[in-house]
Write a protein that holds these residues in place. Sequence first.
Motif, PDB file in Angstrom:
ATOM      1  N   ASN A 159      85.006 -15.067  72.475  1.00 27.83           N
ATOM      2  CA  ASN A 159      83.554 -15.071  72.684  1.00 27.83           C
ATOM      3  C   ASN A 159      83.062 -13.921  73.561  1.00 27.83           C
ATOM      4  O   ASN A 159      81.905 -13.924  73.996  1.00 27.83           O
ATOM      5  CB  ASN A 159      83.076 -16.403  73.269  1.00 27.83           C
ATOM      6  N   SER A 160      83.920 -12.922  73.829  1.00 25.64           N
ATOM      7  CA  SER A 160      83.474 -11.740  74.572  1.00 25.64           C
ATOM      8  C   SER A 160      82.425 -10.986  73.753  1.00 25.64           C
ATOM      9  O   SER A 160      82.478 -10.972  72.519  1.00 25.64           O
ATOM     10  CB  SER A 160      84.649 -10.807  74.864  1.00 25.64           C
ATOM     11  N   PRO A 161      81.452 -10.329  74.409  1.00 26.39           N
ATOM     12  CA  PRO A 161      80.436  -9.573  73.657  1.00 26.39           C
ATOM     13  C   PRO A 161      81.036  -8.341  72.991  1.00 26.39           C
ATOM     14  O   PRO A 161      81.847  -7.618  73.594  1.00 26.39           O
ATOM     15  CB  PRO A 161      79.414  -9.178  74.733  1.00 26.39           C
ATOM     16  N   VAL A 162      80.657  -8.104  71.737  1.00 21.96           N
ATOM     17  CA  VAL A 162      81.139  -6.953  70.979  1.00 21.96           C
ATOM     18  C   VAL A 162      79.995  -6.362  70.172  1.00 21.96           C
ATOM     19  O   VAL A 162      78.987  -7.024  69.913  1.00 21.96           O
ATOM     20  CB  VAL A 162      82.295  -7.340  70.017  1.00 21.96           C
ATOM     21  N   PHE A 163      80.148  -5.095  69.797  1.00 18.99           N
ATOM     22  CA  PHE A 163      79.275  -4.489  68.798  1.00 18.99           C
ATOM     23  C   PHE A 163      79.885  -4.783  67.432  1.00 18.99           C
ATOM     24  O   PHE A 163      81.069  -4.528  67.210  1.00 18.99           O
ATOM     25  CB  PHE A 163      79.165  -2.977  68.990  1.00 18.99           C
ATOM     26  N   LEU A 164      79.089  -5.289  66.524  1.00 25.44           N
ATOM     27  CA  LEU A 164      79.539  -5.604  65.168  1.00 25.44           C
ATOM     28  C   LEU A 164      78.788  -4.721  64.178  1.00 25.44           C
ATOM     29  O   LEU A 164      77.554  -4.735  64.151  1.00 25.44           O
ATOM     30  CB  LEU A 164      79.285  -7.081  64.852  1.00 25.44           C
ATOM     31  N   ILE A 165      79.523  -3.926  63.419  1.00 22.47           N
ATOM     32  CA  ILE A 165      78.912  -3.038  62.441  1.00 22.47           C
ATOM     33  C   ILE A 165      79.408  -3.408  61.052  1.00 22.47           C
ATOM     34  O   ILE A 165      80.609  -3.371  60.781  1.00 22.47           O
ATOM     35  CB  ILE A 165      79.237  -1.563  62.720  1.00 22.47           C
ATOM     36  N   GLU A 166      78.478  -3.772  60.175  1.00 23.28           N
ATOM     37  CA  GLU A 166      78.795  -4.004  58.776  1.00 23.28           C
ATOM     38  C   GLU A 166      78.334  -2.787  57.977  1.00 23.28           C
ATOM     39  O   GLU A 166      77.191  -2.341  58.121  1.00 23.28           O
ATOM     40  CB  GLU A 166      78.121  -5.266  58.258  1.00 23.28           C
ATOM     41  N   GLN A 167      79.220  -2.257  57.150  1.00 30.26           N
ATOM     42  CA  GLN A 167      78.907  -1.061  56.366  1.00 30.26           C
ATOM     43  C   GLN A 167      79.095  -1.349  54.875  1.00 30.26           C
ATOM     44  O   GLN A 167      80.111  -1.908  54.474  1.00 30.26           O
ATOM     45  CB  GLN A 167      79.818   0.101  56.761  1.00 30.26           C
ATOM     46  N   THR A 168      78.102  -0.966  54.089  1.00 26.92           N
ATOM     47  CA  THR A 168      78.204  -1.023  52.640  1.00 26.92           C
ATOM     48  C   THR A 168      78.090   0.395  52.106  1.00 26.92           C
ATOM     49  O   THR A 168      77.159   1.119  52.458  1.00 26.92           O
ATOM     50  CB  THR A 168      77.098  -1.899  52.019  1.00 26.92           C
ATOM     51  N   VAL A 169      79.051   0.799  51.270  1.00 30.92           N
ATOM     52  CA  VAL A 169      79.050   2.145  50.691  1.00 30.92           C
ATOM     53  C   VAL A 169      78.697   2.039  49.212  1.00 30.92           C
ATOM     54  O   VAL A 169      79.185   1.146  48.505  1.00 30.92           O
ATOM     55  CB  VAL A 169      80.418   2.827  50.870  1.00 30.92           C
ATOM     56  N   TYR A 170      77.856   2.974  48.733  1.00 37.27           N
ATOM     57  CA  TYR A 170      77.350   2.944  47.361  1.00 37.27           C
ATOM     58  C   TYR A 170      77.759   4.209  46.606  1.00 37.27           C
ATOM     59  O   TYR A 170      77.963   5.273  47.214  1.00 37.27           O
ATOM     60  CB  TYR A 170      75.823   2.849  47.357  1.00 37.27           C
ATOM     61  N   ASP A 171      77.856   4.093  45.268  1.00 34.57           N
ATOM     62  CA  ASP A 171      78.088   5.269  44.439  1.00 34.57           C
ATOM     63  C   ASP A 171      76.754   5.895  44.032  1.00 34.57           C
ATOM     64  O   ASP A 171      75.695   5.502  44.567  1.00 34.57           O
ATOM     65  CB  ASP A 171      78.945   4.910  43.216  1.00 34.57           C
ATOM     66  N   GLN A 172      76.777   6.848  43.102  1.00 38.50           N
ATOM     67  CA  GLN A 172      75.558   7.575  42.745  1.00 38.50           C
ATOM     68  C   GLN A 172      74.533   6.690  42.050  1.00 38.50           C
ATOM     69  O   GLN A 172      73.339   7.023  41.998  1.00 38.50           O
ATOM     70  CB  GLN A 172      75.880   8.787  41.855  1.00 38.50           C
ATOM     71  N   ASP A 173      74.987   5.552  41.521  1.00 44.50           N
ATOM     72  CA  ASP A 173      74.069   4.616  40.866  1.00 44.50           C
ATOM     73  C   ASP A 173      73.615   3.495  41.808  1.00 44.50           C
ATOM     74  O   ASP A 173      73.058   2.491  41.359  1.00 44.50           O
ATOM     75  CB  ASP A 173      74.745   4.008  39.628  1.00 44.50           C
ATOM     76  N   LEU A 174      73.881   3.668  43.104  1.00 39.22           N
ATOM     77  CA  LEU A 174      73.558   2.675  44.128  1.00 39.22           C
ATOM     78  C   LEU A 174      74.270   1.343  43.882  1.00 39.22           C
ATOM     79  O   LEU A 174      73.761   0.272  44.213  1.00 39.22           O
ATOM     80  CB  LEU A 174      72.042   2.462  44.234  1.00 39.22           C
ATOM     81  N   LYS A 175      75.454   1.436  43.327  1.00 41.79           N
ATOM     82  CA  LYS A 175      76.301   0.268  43.123  1.00 41.79           C
ATOM     83  C   LYS A 175      77.245   0.142  44.314  1.00 41.79           C
ATOM     84  O   LYS A 175      77.904   1.115  44.694  1.00 41.79           O
ATOM     85  CB  LYS A 175      77.108   0.414  41.833  1.00 41.79           C
ATOM     86  N   PRO A 176      77.352  -1.043  44.945  1.00 43.95           N
ATOM     87  CA  PRO A 176      78.278  -1.201  46.076  1.00 43.95           C
ATOM     88  C   PRO A 176      79.724  -1.004  45.629  1.00 43.95           C
ATOM     89  O   PRO A 176      80.180  -1.646  44.676  1.00 43.95           O
ATOM     90  CB  PRO A 176      78.045  -2.647  46.534  1.00 43.95           C
ATOM     91  N   VAL A 177      80.440  -0.105  46.300  1.00 43.11           N
ATOM     92  CA  VAL A 177      81.844   0.154  45.963  1.00 43.11           C
ATOM     93  C   VAL A 177      82.768  -0.017  47.167  1.00 43.11           C
ATOM     94  O   VAL A 177      83.982   0.171  47.060  1.00 43.11           O
ATOM     95  CB  VAL A 177      82.018   1.561  45.355  1.00 43.11           C
ATOM     96  N   GLY A 178      82.205  -0.366  48.323  1.00 44.62           N
ATOM     97  CA  GLY A 178      83.021  -0.604  49.514  1.00 44.62           C
ATOM     98  C   GLY A 178      82.230  -1.367  50.558  1.00 44.62           C
ATOM     99  O   GLY A 178      81.002  -1.229  50.646  1.00 44.62           O
ATOM    100  N   TRP A 179      82.936  -2.215  51.315  1.00 44.97           N
ATOM    101  CA  TRP A 179      82.286  -2.984  52.383  1.00 44.97           C
ATOM    102  C   TRP A 179      83.268  -3.132  53.536  1.00 44.97           C
ATOM    103  O   TRP A 179      84.476  -3.312  53.322  1.00 44.97           O
ATOM    104  CB  TRP A 179      81.856  -4.363  51.886  1.00 44.97           C
TER     105      TRP A 179
END
Length: 251
Positions: free
Chosen positions: A209-229
Amino acid sequence: MIQTDMIDKSSVIPIYYQLFKLLEEQIRRGDLKPGEAIPTEHEISSHFEISRMTVRRAIAELVSAGMVYAQQGRGTFVATPKLDNIVFELNDFNQEIKQRGLNYKTTLLEAKIIRADKELRDKFELGEDYKRFLYFRTVLSAEDERLSYEVKYTIYSKSKPILETELKDPSLPGLIATHTEYVPMSAKKVLQVAACTEEEASILGIASNSPVFLIEQTVYDQDLKPVGWSKAVYRGDRYKLTSYDGWYKKD
């Protein structure tokens, strides 16, 4: 074109990262101007005598940084710097630690093929017929102290096997460029303040329960399709947020 001796193939620093930093510096100096096309993958790979996959990975890092963009059938162009956005820098961990003269490393905890569940298929906007993803877990450390823990998912491609040699410093765009048939073109990052889970606390060596920074990243291809998370947890007692406008950085 950059001089070929600017890349040290005997260095422990990955070649793709050296190339990324060289192109980044050319853009910052104005050698490559907004709207101008950068050299093609073929031109860069021939000039430096490196693989096109390595060049693709470097360009993927530039895309992720918002410094270039691709136009299908035309090429890759230098983007215009945006001065009205707040950009928080938490992604260049290795370079930051190196500048401080500290020993750092990326530890691969796990890399495997997993079965797709509904939550993952929803994140990637895929149907029930999609069965498998690539799954990675890494820890970033400095002076043997664990500072960040990250899990990453990419679409699985049979023709792109997992190679241990490509996993020494795996960024999400780099993993996508290396281990899938997609080219990462843009990314969305969401930053939150959170309390770490018991698993994250155990891996980072901090209290639950220690405080942390949480970063969620979604990567898209040229058609704006999610290809990584990915989901990355940064220790709240070891990180701060710094904002820059445009591309100019002065420490």
